[in-house]
Scaffold this motif. Structure first.
Motif, short mmCIF file in Angstrom:
data_model
loop_
_atom_site.label_atom_id
_atom_site.label_comp_id
_atom_site.label_asym_id
_atom_site.label_seq_id
_atom_site.Cartn_x
_atom_site.Cartn_y
_atom_site.Cartn_z
N UNK A 135 0.83 -1.20 0.00
CA UNK A 135 0.00 0.00 0.00
C UNK A 135 0.87 1.26 0.00
N UNK A 136 1.98 1.21 0.74
CA UNK A 136 2.90 2.35 0.74
C UNK A 136 3.52 2.53 -0.64
N UNK A 137 3.80 1.40 -1.31
CA UNK A 137 4.34 1.46 -2.67
C UNK A 137 3.33 2.10 -3.62
N UNK A 138 2.07 1.68 -3.50
CA UNK A 138 1.02 2.21 -4.37
C UNK A 138 0.81 3.71 -4.15
N UNK A 139 1.02 4.18 -2.92
CA UNK A 139 0.84 5.59 -2.60
C UNK A 139 2.08 6.42 -2.94
N UNK A 188 7.04 4.53 -1.07
CA UNK A 188 8.20 3.64 -1.18
C UNK A 188 8.50 3.42 -2.65
N UNK A 189 9.78 3.29 -2.99
CA UNK A 189 10.14 2.84 -4.33
C UNK A 189 10.05 1.32 -4.34
N UNK A 190 10.05 0.73 -5.54
CA UNK A 190 9.98 -0.73 -5.62
C UNK A 190 11.19 -1.38 -4.95
N UNK A 191 12.37 -0.76 -5.11
CA UNK A 191 13.57 -1.31 -4.46
C UNK A 191 13.44 -1.25 -2.94
N UNK A 192 12.89 -0.14 -2.42
CA UNK A 192 12.68 -0.03 -0.97
C UNK A 192 11.65 -1.06 -0.51
N UNK A 193 10.60 -1.24 -1.31
CA UNK A 193 9.58 -2.24 -0.98
C UNK A 193 10.21 -3.63 -0.89
#
Length: 211
Positions: free
Chosen positions: A189-193, A196-201
Motif C-alpha cells: 500500500x505504501x508502494x502504491x501511494x 516507497x520505491x519498488x527497491x525499498x519495498x
C-alpha cells in the motif's frame, strides 16, 4: 434404469497427513511438467490433491496474481483431481505464500494428503498414538551434512533440525507472533501511494520475511 443419485464424496482427508508443498519455477510455461508430475502422483495413489493455486508476480510489480487450476487450461489436470472434501486453502494461506514471491517469480502452492503415510498413521492410531510432527528439512542443511568440510571441530555433523518438532498439542490455538502477509500488504500500500520505491519495498519485504 435406476437413478444413480448424486456422486459420492470422497472421504475427508486424514488430518494427520495434510501438508503444503510449494514448487518454484522460472516461468508459467515451466509449470507444465510439474503439473504432469502431480497428476501422476495422484493417479498412483501416493498423494491426494486437496487444493492448489498458482501464484505469479510480474517483474517490477508488487501485486501477485493467483490462478485457480479450474480456471486455467494449462493447470486443468490439477483441477480435475482436486478432492471434494471441504478442506481448502484460505485467502490468508495464499497471502502468506504470495508474500514470499520475488519479482518475476512463479510458484505452485499445493495442499496434499500424504497417502503414502496412511499405513503409518493407521499403525500409530492402532497403537494408541498418532503422527504428531514433520517438516521438510531445508536443502542447505542437507547439503551441509553431505559436505565433509562442514564437520565441526569435534567431528559432529551440522544439525538438521533448527527447532523442536511442532506437536499437535502445541499447535492448538497457536498463532504467529506477527502476520507477515499483513505486513507485506501494508508495504504494498505504501508502494502504491508512492511512499516507497519498488527497491525499498523489496528490501523491506525481505526484512519482514527474514523475521
Amino acid at each position: 434404469m435406476p437413478d444413480a443419485g448424486p456422486p459420492a464424496h470422497s472421504p475427508a482427508p486424514d488430518p494427520d497427513l495434510l501438508e503444503y508443498v510449494v514448487v518454484s519455477v522460472p516461468s508459467v510455461a515451466d509449470l507444465a511438467p510439474v503439473v504432469d508430475a502431480v497428476a501422476e502422483l495422484v493417479e498412483a495413489g501416493h498423494v491426494r490433491l486437496v487444493d492448489a493455486v498458482a501464484l505469479l508476480r510480474p517483474d517490477r510489480e508488487a501485486a501477485v496474481v493467483a490462478i485457480d487450476p479450474r480456471d486455467d487450461l494449462a493447470l486443468a489436470p490439477l483441477g480435475t483431481t482436486l478432492a471434494d472434501d471441504g478442506v481448502r486453502l484460505t485467502p490468508h494461506d495464499v497471502d502468506l505464500t504470495a508474500a514470499t514471491l520475488a519479482p518475476g517469480a512463479v510458484m505452485l502452492l499445493l495442499l496434499v494428503e500424504d497417502r503414502w503415510a496412511a499405513m503409518l498413521a493407521s499403525a500409530a492410531t492402532a497403537a494408541g498414538g498418532r503422527l504428531t510432527a514433520g517438516e521438510r528439512i531445508g536443502r542447505d542443511r542437507v547439503l551441509g551434512q553431505m559436505d565433509p568440510a562442514a564437520a565441526r571441530g569435534n567431528g559432529t555433523r551440522p544439525d538438521l533440525l533448527v527447532r523442536g518438532p511442532l506437536t499437535a498439542s502445541s499447535a492448538v490455538g497457536s498463532a504467529p507472533a506477527f502476520d507477515s502477509a499483513a505486513q507485506v500488504r501494508e508495504l504494498a500500500q505504501l508502494l502504491e501511494r508512492g511512499l516507497l520505491t519498488l527497491d525499498q519495498y523489496e528490501a523491506q519485504r525481505r526484512r519482514v520475511l527474514d523475521g
